[in-house]
Design a protein around this motif. Structure first.
Motif, PDB file in Angstrom:
ATOM      1  N   PHE A  24      31.521   6.986  33.559  1.00  0.00           N
ATOM      2  CA  PHE A  24      32.431   7.850  32.820  1.00  0.00           C
ATOM      3  C   PHE A  24      33.363   8.580  33.794  1.00  0.00           C
ATOM      4  CE2 PHE A  24      29.114   8.765  29.225  1.00  0.00           C
ATOM      5  CZ  PHE A  24      29.039   7.413  28.973  1.00  0.00           C
ATOM      6  N   THR A  25      34.576   8.819  33.324  1.00  0.00           N
ATOM      7  CA  THR A  25      35.560   9.538  34.125  1.00  0.00           C
ATOM      8  C   THR A  25      36.226  10.599  33.264  1.00  0.00           C
ATOM      9  OG1 THR A  25      36.008   7.519  35.394  1.00  0.00           O
ATOM     10  CG2 THR A  25      37.615   9.310  35.568  1.00  0.00           C
ATOM     11  N   ILE A  26      36.399  11.778  33.818  1.00  0.00           N
ATOM     12  CA  ILE A  26      37.102  12.841  33.104  1.00  0.00           C
ATOM     13  C   ILE A  26      38.464  13.028  33.739  1.00  0.00           C
ATOM     14  CG2 ILE A  26      36.200  14.726  34.536  1.00  0.00           C
ATOM     15  CD1 ILE A  26      35.957  16.382  31.922  1.00  0.00           C
ATOM     16  N   SER A  27      39.458  13.282  32.906  1.00  0.00           N
ATOM     17  CA  SER A  27      40.808  13.483  33.411  1.00  0.00           C
ATOM     18  C   SER A  27      41.553  14.417  32.482  1.00  0.00           C
ATOM     19  CB  SER A  27      41.552  12.145  33.525  1.00  0.00           C
ATOM     20  OG  SER A  27      41.682  11.540  32.251  1.00  0.00           O
ATOM     21  N   ARG A  28      42.748  14.838  32.911  1.00  0.00           N
ATOM     22  CA  ARG A  28      43.514  15.731  32.049  1.00  0.00           C
ATOM     23  C   ARG A  28      44.971  15.311  32.043  1.00  0.00           C
ATOM     24  NH1 ARG A  28      45.332  15.720  36.877  1.00  0.00           N
ATOM     25  NH2 ARG A  28      46.477  17.534  37.641  1.00  0.00           N
ATOM     26  N   ASP A  29      45.660  15.668  30.974  1.00  0.00           N
ATOM     27  CA  ASP A  29      47.100  15.474  30.837  1.00  0.00           C
ATOM     28  C   ASP A  29      47.670  16.845  30.522  1.00  0.00           C
ATOM     29  OD1 ASP A  29      49.723  15.040  29.903  1.00  0.00           O
ATOM     30  OD2 ASP A  29      49.212  12.996  29.266  1.00  0.00           O
ATOM     31  N   ASN A  30      48.231  17.477  31.522  1.00  0.00           N
ATOM     32  CA  ASN A  30      48.735  18.831  31.326  1.00  0.00           C
ATOM     33  C   ASN A  30      49.839  18.889  30.276  1.00  0.00           C
ATOM     34  OD1 ASN A  30      46.948  19.788  33.243  1.00  0.00           O
ATOM     35  ND2 ASN A  30      48.428  19.607  34.915  1.00  0.00           N
ATOM     36  N   GLY A  31      50.672  17.872  30.260  1.00  0.00           N
ATOM     37  CA  GLY A  31      51.773  17.860  29.315  1.00  0.00           C
ATOM     38  C   GLY A  31      51.317  17.806  27.867  1.00  0.00           C
ATOM     39  N   LYS A  32      50.197  17.134  27.644  1.00  0.00           N
ATOM     40  CA  LYS A  32      49.652  17.017  26.290  1.00  0.00           C
ATOM     41  C   LYS A  32      48.541  18.025  26.030  1.00  0.00           C
ATOM     42  CE  LYS A  32      50.711  12.102  25.772  1.00  0.00           C
ATOM     43  NZ  LYS A  32      50.193  10.755  25.471  1.00  0.00           N
ATOM     44  N   ASN A  33      48.232  18.830  27.049  1.00  0.00           N
ATOM     45  CA  ASN A  33      47.177  19.831  26.896  1.00  0.00           C
ATOM     46  C   ASN A  33      45.891  19.201  26.388  1.00  0.00           C
ATOM     47  OD1 ASN A  33      46.658  22.562  27.393  1.00  0.00           O
ATOM     48  ND2 ASN A  33      46.840  23.095  25.236  1.00  0.00           N
ATOM     49  N   THR A  34      45.539  18.102  27.009  1.00  0.00           N
ATOM     50  CA  THR A  34      44.405  17.308  26.554  1.00  0.00           C
ATOM     51  C   THR A  34      43.550  16.897  27.744  1.00  0.00           C
ATOM     52  OG1 THR A  34      45.661  16.475  24.667  1.00  0.00           O
ATOM     53  CG2 THR A  34      43.729  15.201  25.324  1.00  0.00           C
ATOM     54  N   HIS A  90      30.100  15.654  31.577  1.00  0.00           N
ATOM     55  CA  HIS A  90      31.145  15.703  32.594  1.00  0.00           C
ATOM     56  C   HIS A  90      31.912  17.009  32.454  1.00  0.00           C
ATOM     57  CE1 HIS A  90      32.906  13.405  35.763  1.00  0.00           C
ATOM     58  NE2 HIS A  90      32.779  12.227  35.186  1.00  0.00           N
ATOM     59  N   ALA A  91      32.543  17.440  33.535  1.00  0.00           N
ATOM     60  CA  ALA A  91      33.367  18.640  33.479  1.00  0.00           C
ATOM     61  C   ALA A  91      34.508  18.541  34.480  1.00  0.00           C
ATOM     62  CB  ALA A  91      32.527  19.883  33.762  1.00  0.00           C
ATOM     63  N   ILE A  92      35.560  19.261  34.165  1.00  0.00           N
ATOM     64  CA  ILE A  92      36.692  19.380  35.069  1.00  0.00           C
ATOM     65  C   ILE A  92      37.032  20.849  35.190  1.00  0.00           C
ATOM     66  CG2 ILE A  92      38.371  19.012  33.198  1.00  0.00           C
ATOM     67  CD1 ILE A  92      40.147  17.575  35.318  1.00  0.00           C
ATOM     68  N   ARG A  93      37.350  21.275  36.402  1.00  0.00           N
ATOM     69  CA  ARG A  93      37.553  22.700  36.645  1.00  0.00           C
ATOM     70  C   ARG A  93      38.904  22.924  37.302  1.00  0.00           C
ATOM     71  NH1 ARG A  93      33.052  25.482  40.298  1.00  0.00           N
ATOM     72  NH2 ARG A  93      34.042  24.084  41.810  1.00  0.00           N
ATOM     73  N   TRP A  94      39.589  23.988  36.836  1.00  0.00           N
ATOM     74  CA  TRP A  94      40.874  24.366  37.417  1.00  0.00           C
ATOM     75  C   TRP A  94      40.658  25.411  38.508  1.00  0.00           C
ATOM     76  CZ3 TRP A  94      40.379  22.138  32.835  1.00  0.00           C
ATOM     77  CH2 TRP A  94      41.424  21.296  32.395  1.00  0.00           C
ATOM     78  N   PRO A  95      41.564  25.605  39.448  1.00  0.00           N
ATOM     79  CA  PRO A  95      42.892  24.985  39.513  1.00  0.00           C
ATOM     80  C   PRO A  95      42.934  23.682  40.306  1.00  0.00           C
ATOM     81  CG  PRO A  95      42.749  26.671  41.173  1.00  0.00           C
ATOM     82  CD  PRO A  95      41.423  26.694  40.429  1.00  0.00           C
ATOM     83  N   ASP A  96      41.834  23.309  40.926  1.00  0.00           N
ATOM     84  CA  ASP A  96      41.898  22.134  41.791  1.00  0.00           C
ATOM     85  C   ASP A  96      41.553  20.833  41.069  1.00  0.00           C
ATOM     86  OD1 ASP A  96      38.629  22.557  43.412  1.00  0.00           O
ATOM     87  OD2 ASP A  96      39.312  22.801  41.340  1.00  0.00           O
ATOM     88  N   HIS A  97      41.246  20.928  39.742  1.00  0.00           N
ATOM     89  CA  HIS A  97      40.905  19.743  38.954  1.00  0.00           C
ATOM     90  C   HIS A  97      39.695  19.007  39.517  1.00  0.00           C
ATOM     91  CE1 HIS A  97      45.454  20.055  38.356  1.00  0.00           C
ATOM     92  NE2 HIS A  97      44.877  20.686  37.367  1.00  0.00           N
TER      93      HIS A  97
END
Length: 126
Positions: free
Chosen positions: A67-77, A48-55
């Motif tokens: 499976f699902t990929i996600s991000r938490d910007n506040g935790k940089n994770t 899986h992958a996630i790409r910025w800036p549009d997530h």
């Protein structure tokens, strides 16, 4: 940049795990983060992958629907939520990152990524 993958473990078939990829030395705000997995004797497989800036997110065939990929910007994770796990999902899972914004077709290639975490073992029992 250093990546720390965690969250692996032993789970029964049908169960779930959430893997985490935490970054130090940079912020996940550009480029892409990918998850790969590898079993002994085989090539590293794109999950899986996630790409910025549009997530925007992209999954390999093995991850579709489970499976699902996600991000938490506040935790940089970046997270990989894995549901309905199967014994064939058993592998060492790696997260990887690049600050360049790759084209979609490059996301599944390990060579796209410049930083790698140490891997976390996922074992699914039948």
């Amino acid at each position: 940049v250093q990546l720390q993958a965690s969250g692996g473990g032993l789970v029964q078939a049908g169960g779930s795990l959430r893997l985490s990829c935490a970054a130090s030395g940079r912020t996940f705000n550009k480029g892409a983060v990918g998850w790969f997995r590898q079993v002994p004797g085989k090539e590293r497989e794109f999950v899986h992958a996630i790409r910025w800036p549009d997530h925007s997110t992209y999954s390999g065939d093995s991850a579709k629907g489970r499976f699902t990929i996600s991000r938490d910007n506040g935790k940089n994770t970046v997270y990989l939520q894995m549901n309905n796990l199967k014994p064939e999902d058993t592998a060492v899972y790696y997260c990887a990152a690049t600050t360049n914004r790759p084209i979609t077709s490059a996301l599944p290639s390990p060579r796209t990524y410049t930083s790698w975490g140490q891997g976390t073992q996922v074992t699914v029992s039948s």
